[in-house]
Design a protein around this motif. Sequence first.
Motif, mmCIF file in Angstrom:
data_model
loop_
_atom_site.group_PDB
_atom_site.id
_atom_site.type_symbol
_atom_site.label_atom_id
_atom_site.label_comp_id
_atom_site.label_asym_id
_atom_site.label_seq_id
_atom_site.Cartn_x
_atom_site.Cartn_y
_atom_site.Cartn_z
ATOM 1 N N SER A 10 1.060 74.057 99.451
ATOM 2 C CA SER A 10 0.567 72.686 99.288
ATOM 3 C C SER A 10 -0.672 72.489 100.147
ATOM 4 O O SER A 10 -0.749 72.986 101.278
ATOM 5 C CB SER A 10 1.642 71.681 99.720
ATOM 6 O OG SER A 10 2.751 71.711 98.859
ATOM 7 N N ASP A 11 -1.640 71.727 99.630
ATOM 8 C CA ASP A 11 -2.818 71.446 100.444
ATOM 9 C C ASP A 11 -2.479 70.405 101.510
ATOM 10 O O ASP A 11 -1.339 69.929 101.620
ATOM 11 C CB ASP A 11 -4.007 71.038 99.572
ATOM 12 C CG ASP A 11 -3.883 69.639 98.965
ATOM 13 O OD1 ASP A 11 -2.865 68.953 99.185
ATOM 14 O OD2 ASP A 11 -4.831 69.225 98.260
ATOM 15 N N GLU A 12 -3.489 70.058 102.327
ATOM 16 C CA GLU A 12 -3.246 69.168 103.459
ATOM 17 C C GLU A 12 -2.710 67.811 103.017
ATOM 18 O O GLU A 12 -1.802 67.253 103.651
ATOM 19 C CB GLU A 12 -4.540 68.984 104.263
ATOM 20 C CG GLU A 12 -5.025 70.232 104.973
ATOM 21 C CD GLU A 12 -5.908 71.153 104.135
ATOM 22 O OE1 GLU A 12 -6.530 72.062 104.700
ATOM 23 O OE2 GLU A 12 -5.961 70.958 102.895
ATOM 24 N N THR A 13 -3.256 67.279 101.927
ATOM 25 C CA THR A 13 -2.832 65.949 101.480
ATOM 26 C C THR A 13 -1.412 65.971 100.945
ATOM 27 O O THR A 13 -0.585 65.128 101.292
ATOM 28 C CB THR A 13 -3.797 65.422 100.399
ATOM 29 O OG1 THR A 13 -5.129 65.464 100.896
ATOM 30 C CG2 THR A 13 -3.449 63.993 100.030
ATOM 31 N N PRO A 56 -9.845 53.971 93.412
ATOM 32 C CA PRO A 56 -9.921 55.249 94.138
ATOM 33 C C PRO A 56 -8.543 55.901 94.242
ATOM 34 O O PRO A 56 -7.552 55.228 94.537
ATOM 35 C CB PRO A 56 -10.455 54.841 95.512
ATOM 36 C CG PRO A 56 -10.210 53.374 95.617
ATOM 37 C CD PRO A 56 -10.273 52.829 94.229
ATOM 38 N N PRO A 57 -8.466 57.212 93.976
ATOM 39 C CA PRO A 57 -7.167 57.886 93.910
ATOM 40 C C PRO A 57 -6.843 58.682 95.180
ATOM 41 O O PRO A 57 -7.705 58.928 96.034
ATOM 42 C CB PRO A 57 -7.364 58.850 92.751
ATOM 43 C CG PRO A 57 -8.798 59.292 92.936
ATOM 44 C CD PRO A 57 -9.542 58.070 93.450
ATOM 45 N N VAL A 58 -5.607 59.101 95.257
ATOM 46 C CA VAL A 58 -5.192 60.202 96.113
ATOM 47 C C VAL A 58 -4.979 61.396 95.200
ATOM 48 O O VAL A 58 -4.271 61.287 94.197
ATOM 49 C CB VAL A 58 -3.888 59.869 96.872
ATOM 50 C CG1 VAL A 58 -3.391 61.088 97.630
ATOM 51 C CG2 VAL A 58 -4.099 58.711 97.829
ATOM 52 N N VAL A 59 -5.617 62.513 95.523
ATOM 53 C CA VAL A 59 -5.500 63.727 94.705
ATOM 54 C C VAL A 59 -4.824 64.796 95.551
ATOM 55 O O VAL A 59 -5.318 65.172 96.613
ATOM 56 C CB VAL A 59 -6.879 64.220 94.223
ATOM 57 C CG1 VAL A 59 -6.722 65.480 93.371
ATOM 58 C CG2 VAL A 59 -7.596 63.135 93.435
ATOM 59 N N LEU A 60 -3.688 65.261 95.072
ATOM 60 C CA LEU A 60 -2.912 66.289 95.753
ATOM 61 C C LEU A 60 -3.019 67.588 94.969
ATOM 62 O O LEU A 60 -3.226 67.580 93.756
ATOM 63 C CB LEU A 60 -1.433 65.886 95.841
ATOM 64 C CG LEU A 60 -1.104 64.420 96.107
ATOM 65 C CD1 LEU A 60 0.402 64.199 96.032
ATOM 66 C CD2 LEU A 60 -1.629 64.002 97.459
ATOM 67 N N CYS A 61 -2.842 68.705 95.657
ATOM 68 C CA CYS A 61 -2.957 69.995 94.960
ATOM 69 C C CYS A 61 -2.046 71.022 95.620
ATOM 70 O O CYS A 61 -1.834 70.989 96.842
ATOM 71 C CB CYS A 61 -4.409 70.487 95.013
ATOM 72 S SG CYS A 61 -4.690 72.043 94.090
ATOM 73 N N PHE A 92 -2.511 69.887 90.174
ATOM 74 C CA PHE A 92 -2.994 68.643 90.770
ATOM 75 C C PHE A 92 -2.082 67.475 90.403
ATOM 76 O O PHE A 92 -1.615 67.364 89.263
ATOM 77 C CB PHE A 92 -4.407 68.316 90.277
ATOM 78 C CG PHE A 92 -5.442 69.344 90.647
ATOM 79 C CD1 PHE A 92 -6.204 69.198 91.796
ATOM 80 C CD2 PHE A 92 -5.653 70.461 89.845
ATOM 81 C CE1 PHE A 92 -7.158 70.146 92.137
ATOM 82 C CE2 PHE A 92 -6.605 71.406 90.170
ATOM 83 C CZ PHE A 92 -7.361 71.251 91.325
ATOM 84 N N THR A 93 -1.829 66.607 91.354
ATOM 85 C CA THR A 93 -1.153 65.340 91.125
ATOM 86 C C THR A 93 -2.102 64.227 91.540
ATOM 87 O O THR A 93 -2.699 64.281 92.622
ATOM 88 C CB THR A 93 0.146 65.234 91.943
ATOM 89 O OG1 THR A 93 1.012 66.318 91.585
ATOM 90 C CG2 THR A 93 0.850 63.915 91.670
ATOM 91 N N VAL A 94 -2.263 63.223 90.694
ATOM 92 C CA VAL A 94 -3.221 62.140 90.910
ATOM 93 C C VAL A 94 -2.467 60.819 90.941
ATOM 94 O O VAL A 94 -1.655 60.548 90.052
ATOM 95 C CB VAL A 94 -4.282 62.098 89.790
ATOM 96 C CG1 VAL A 94 -5.381 61.102 90.124
ATOM 97 C CG2 VAL A 94 -4.859 63.487 89.546
#
Length: 551
Positions: free
Chosen positions: A323-326, A448-453, A467-469
């Motif tokens: 998982s990335d930082e976000t 504005p979104p939060v983009v997770l990866c 990706f989750t948006v």
Amino acid sequence: MTSDESDLPAPAFTPYRWGDPAHPATLPDSAAQALSALGIDAPPPPPVPAADIMLPEPRLPSAAREELTAILGTDHVRADHDARLAHTRGWSTPDLLRLRSGDASAAPDLVLTPADHDQVVAALACCARHRVAVVPYSGGTSVVGGLSLDDAGRYAGVVALDVRRLDALEELDEVSRTATLQSGVRGPDAERMLAAHGYTLGHFPQSYEGASIGGYAATRSAGQASAGYGRFDEMVVALVLATPAGTVRLGRAPMSAAGPDLRQLVLGSEGALGVVTSVTVRVRPRPQLRRYLGWRFESFGAGVGALRRLAQEGPMPTVLRLSDETETSLNLADPKGRLGQGPGRGGGGRHRGCLAIVGFEGTEAWVTSREAEASALLDAAGGTFLGEEPGEAWRTGRYRAPYLRDPLLDAGALVETLETATFWSRLEAVKQAVTDALTEALTGQGTPPVVLCHVSHVYEAGASLYFTVVCAQSGTPLDQWQAAKSAANHAILASGSTISHHHGVGRDHRRAYAEEAGPLMLDALCAVKSVLDPNGVMNPGVLIAYRRVTP
């Protein structure tokens, strides 16, 4: 959740609500503050109750219905409201938004439930004669528009062909370690059948509770344990395809040099060529031991480097994801939020850096030796060992994440996922390009979104990006997401990556797939379709544009 996939139920899903209706998800109290930060302070109108959704009047010619009834029997040719609504669209966010608004304009005229392969072939031939479009239906979990016919006026009618009655384990060859499963077998049921004999398929996509064998084959599915067990298309050694022109049987041996591997032409064809009625797949003994571990890396780049070394140098774990930082900070790798404070954890109960899940399944000796080798490599790559708690939290909660979408939509959030795959040398640049495209497209609309990866599947040469948006819904969320999705698709293609790693093409990716494949190969695919489906009735508009295949 139970500790073993073979213990999970195969629940009957309800319209536009994911998963087992006996165990719906609720948003944690902490979510209110996060949603407020995204500008979500008031929920949209509630969904139209399923019973109140109006369906279009059936158009199917009476002669076609009478012939289908003679083939399948009265009880297996349904036109009632509940059956038609349940077979309208799949589980993408656009599909759900349409249904939640009361739009069931894509509902089929009839729902067919054949009992065996011969009935499928006869039903397809009937539909071809009457120019009735056929939308094959298995688990119904498509997230790329693979189950909705939006241009039904081209046809005399539309039927959904549901293979749920094709639900048997036909054969288990313990010498070859293969199993022949009919296409309507749901994931949990397949595991139960195989577990009774001491085997596992090892295919566990996040849609596991709803998806089925036919859907796995039709979309080239990739399970969350693909690092160890392989993708579904790698598991298939033989298959049977029913088409309007007759039956296709492929796979006389595990491998062959007798021309191109035509099994791979059918796998991923998404019902555009016919209906897969059974597959023969490789199976493995059920693991004696499972160990799922957490590792922390200071950055996504550092974690990617470690995953690449495992994929290229070994040992390859059974599960390997990053998982990335976000995503790590929001604990989406641990949807139940049970990680607490552990080794290497920062204050506030949140991970710093990036969380990797490394899982091992097999004999005790295999797991012990592989874990030791992998741990040495991960430690040398700068990883911090977090122990079993993060890995077990992810393993036992991994099917709950999709349940969160319903309460998020209820609250006024727009949440959707997309994925791609690329080579290791491009991975971080592709991640940045897609993240930027999504962020710019949605921010430009005032949301504005939060983009997770996360990296969910790895290979020697590259990996997937998932990706989750999440953002606030605009007044027209379908248009809002379409603009964002188009921007993401453009970024994926411009980077030289594939438009889909495991979700498939459906209708949503059709234009991007045309660009990726090129006109010459699309014409070749159309030529195959014209032989197997000469009247063009099989899942029209999936993979290939109508204009290319109209007879």
